[in-house]
Design an enzyme around this catalytic site. Sequence first.
Site, PDB file in Angstrom:
ATOM      1  N   GLU B  49       0.855  -1.018  -0.072  1.00 50.59           N
ATOM      2  CA  GLU B  49       0.098   0.007  -0.018  1.00 50.59           C
ATOM      3  C   GLU B  49       0.723   1.292  -0.197  1.00 50.59           C
ATOM      4  O   GLU B  49       1.773   1.275   0.769  1.00 50.59           O
ATOM      5  CB  GLU B  49      -1.019  -0.023   1.330  1.00 50.59           C
ATOM      6  N   ASP B 111       7.862   5.755  15.579  1.00 50.14           N
ATOM      7  CA  ASP B 111       7.664   6.965  15.256  1.00 50.14           C
ATOM      8  C   ASP B 111       7.944   7.841  16.598  1.00 50.14           C
ATOM      9  O   ASP B 111       7.066   7.686  17.274  1.00 50.14           O
ATOM     10  CB  ASP B 111       6.340   7.440  14.517  1.00 50.14           C
ATOM     11  N   ASP B 113       8.185  11.885  18.002  1.00 53.98           N
ATOM     12  CA  ASP B 113       8.100  13.538  17.659  1.00 53.98           C
ATOM     13  C   ASP B 113       8.612  14.282  18.699  1.00 53.98           C
ATOM     14  O   ASP B 113       8.251  14.112  19.936  1.00 53.98           O
ATOM     15  CB  ASP B 113       6.541  13.921  17.243  1.00 53.98           C
TER      16      ASP B 113
END
Lengths: 399, 391
Positions: B49, B111, B113
């Site tokens: 995808e 991930d 941040d």
Amino acid sequence: MLKLAFCKQPDLKQWFVRNEVNLFRYRFNKMSSKGKIRFFELSKFNLESIEKGEITGELEANLNDCSNITTASAKTWYRIPWTQVGRLVTRRSIFIDEGKAYVPEEDLIEFVVGKFRSECNRWLAGLAKKFDVMMENEQERLVPILKSFGNTIADADFSSTEGRLTINSIETMRKTSLPPCIRQLLDALQVDNKLKHDGRVHLWAFFKAAGMPLEDALKFTFTRMTAYANPEKEFKYNVRHVYGKEGGGKGVGAYGCSTKIKALPVEGQYQGCPFKHQRNLKQQLRNWGVKEVDIDKIKKKADDGHYQVACNQFFKSTHKDKEEKLDLITILHPNNFFDQSFDWNTGEHKLLKAEDTAKSEAMETSTYEPAWETTLPMSQAEKESQSQKEFEQDDFMEE
Amino acid sequence: MVSSNLVFASDEIAVSEEVLSSYYKEYFPLDPFIEWLGYRNDETLSRREFSFTLKDDVYTRFRSFTSKEELHQAFIKTKPEKIDIGAIYNYSCKHRLSPDFKEEQRELVFDIDISDYDDVRTCCQEARICQKCWPLMSICVKVLEETLKTAFGFEQILFVFSGRRGIHCWVFDEEARKLNGAERFALAHYCQVTAQQIGTSHRLHTHIQNALKITDLYWDEYLETQDLLGTEEGIDSFLKYVKLDDSIKNEWKEQMLKYDTTMERWSIFQQKRKEAQSKKYRDRLFIERIKIAVTYPRIDIKVTEGFNHLLKAPFSVHPKTGKVCVPFNADDVDSFDCDNVPTVFSLRKNDEELVKVIEKQEGDMSKKYYHGEMKESVKIFTDLLNQVFSE
């Protein structure tokens, strides 16, 4: 039979597997140690045991630091791929090295239960595949029976009437009728002018189920989440998505107590159940104006792990009149809290309207039969949006 | 186009379609990128995808491509502002509505941040990041690398600067790609230590001990540069993690307020810790708890947990900074300068020089991305791919 009834719907399946696993765990624990040894022999797991002599120095220190069992008391240690003892990894209660978990015999039950759980899921997945074919000739006999099973477990839908909550009423409602989990989110939003992703979605989904019109939810978001450079741009789609106006069209269902209790909020996240996750519950309750006598009661219930009972106590403490009837109220869902509170304060609650006959009271209590020991079933709407969690995750396995 | 240099905010720059288009055409390392996503198999690639974010935040999910050329055409035609990578499914994404459509493989991803660290940095807030708070990212990289390698036994790990405010980590190992949802859940939670999990006197898990060892490499300097105990609020924010009665904590606070600097105040904590060791205080792990609270990697757990979670592709361009999401070497994380990464603008500026360089090259090496600013990060990426395919 139950397998057949539950194999098609994820949350029913999850409920079924959880109970089967609990039963299995109970039975396994009841077995004598001889029986367990025999069980392992029969099952042929081919576990790699570790020589006693190998457990010295650094390895011994690591095992003692990481396990609940000390090397002095444990009988035998096994080296098992970490993926097969997921629960122990999640709890971080084993030492892992090079992909291998070091599991003491006492904890092997987690390995066995894990195997059993994936077996269970495999049966159900297999059944689900065959279900339609099997039911072809059973439309009259089995199908209605199966349907009735499903209904007793999950029939709840907690949506309110459209317009019950609006942007104009939210500030008053906040103090009188909103459930603690939502007040907690609003409190955090007021201080920070922002919420993390989960918190935002929980809030929007609650708004939607509480009947807040989409325009109001958008306006609320844009005017209150001001810590973001451009909330309109960032969140318009998300709010509309929750309301079912974008994407698949189903929208997100309001999150229930079980989701909130199971949530694992980290620093700066507030989407959990305050009775479970709030570290300073007493102060929080004080800020919400709960009477000092009630605070201790609520805290006690929360400490004992009865989060929903604590929430009930909170409801009782923050609502007035007819105390004997308040006792009968049971909260099933954050939106159910809101609805019952709203009805109560407007005098529309069915307990208030009901005739003072023993019969009606008996009826009310029986409809609201609490199920504290097990987690409550999820509402219809929630089913659609429930994110894949622990048990359900096994669905991915070997289907 | 003039608009390409229009400055919106201090660090926000509009990246025009034209600039993007030329980046995709000339600098995007398409060959290794495709080789990776399909693991050298076009059939596998067709089940992967892709998600493009087009102009005006139009998301398009479940795109799939059957060949390098097709992807290249799509890049040029749609000029996506953001490219996200999802899972490899059992069928091509065209059949995503089929009832048994499901994930088959997916790199294990993390991930992080910097905006999640706003309570422990004084230099920047929100999406801004600078050399003073970068050490937090260094700790993340080192803790993740150590955990993934020694505990879980993974080897093929890629760290990528996410283009603006953080880092991504991709694990390419086949075992990692084939983890199921429950296993990802377990691993993610293993890697999410919170301050609350540190008791008052028990033995610490090896994973936490290792994380603390890494933290200690940076702790004193970080504390000082950020001046975390410079204010009364700062002291309170640390005392919050001490599990002792308020009366004792207030006493400590008064002692700290007699000093002016962060380091002097921190030494009070250390002194108290020594006293705690001799059983004066019930809580003997508050130093560890504070360090975990401040520096332990704050991973976005949903991303790691999810089998089908999308993550921004390496080498894509951050739409607000124009920076290229470049892979970097974990060993060099300390010297990584996020203000000095290639941007679509810097690549353009240096284009003429580069043209001269590649004129002398032949075959594959005549591709621009093997030279100049992109060279180093592309090499890190291709080296890792070589490792993947050598097995």
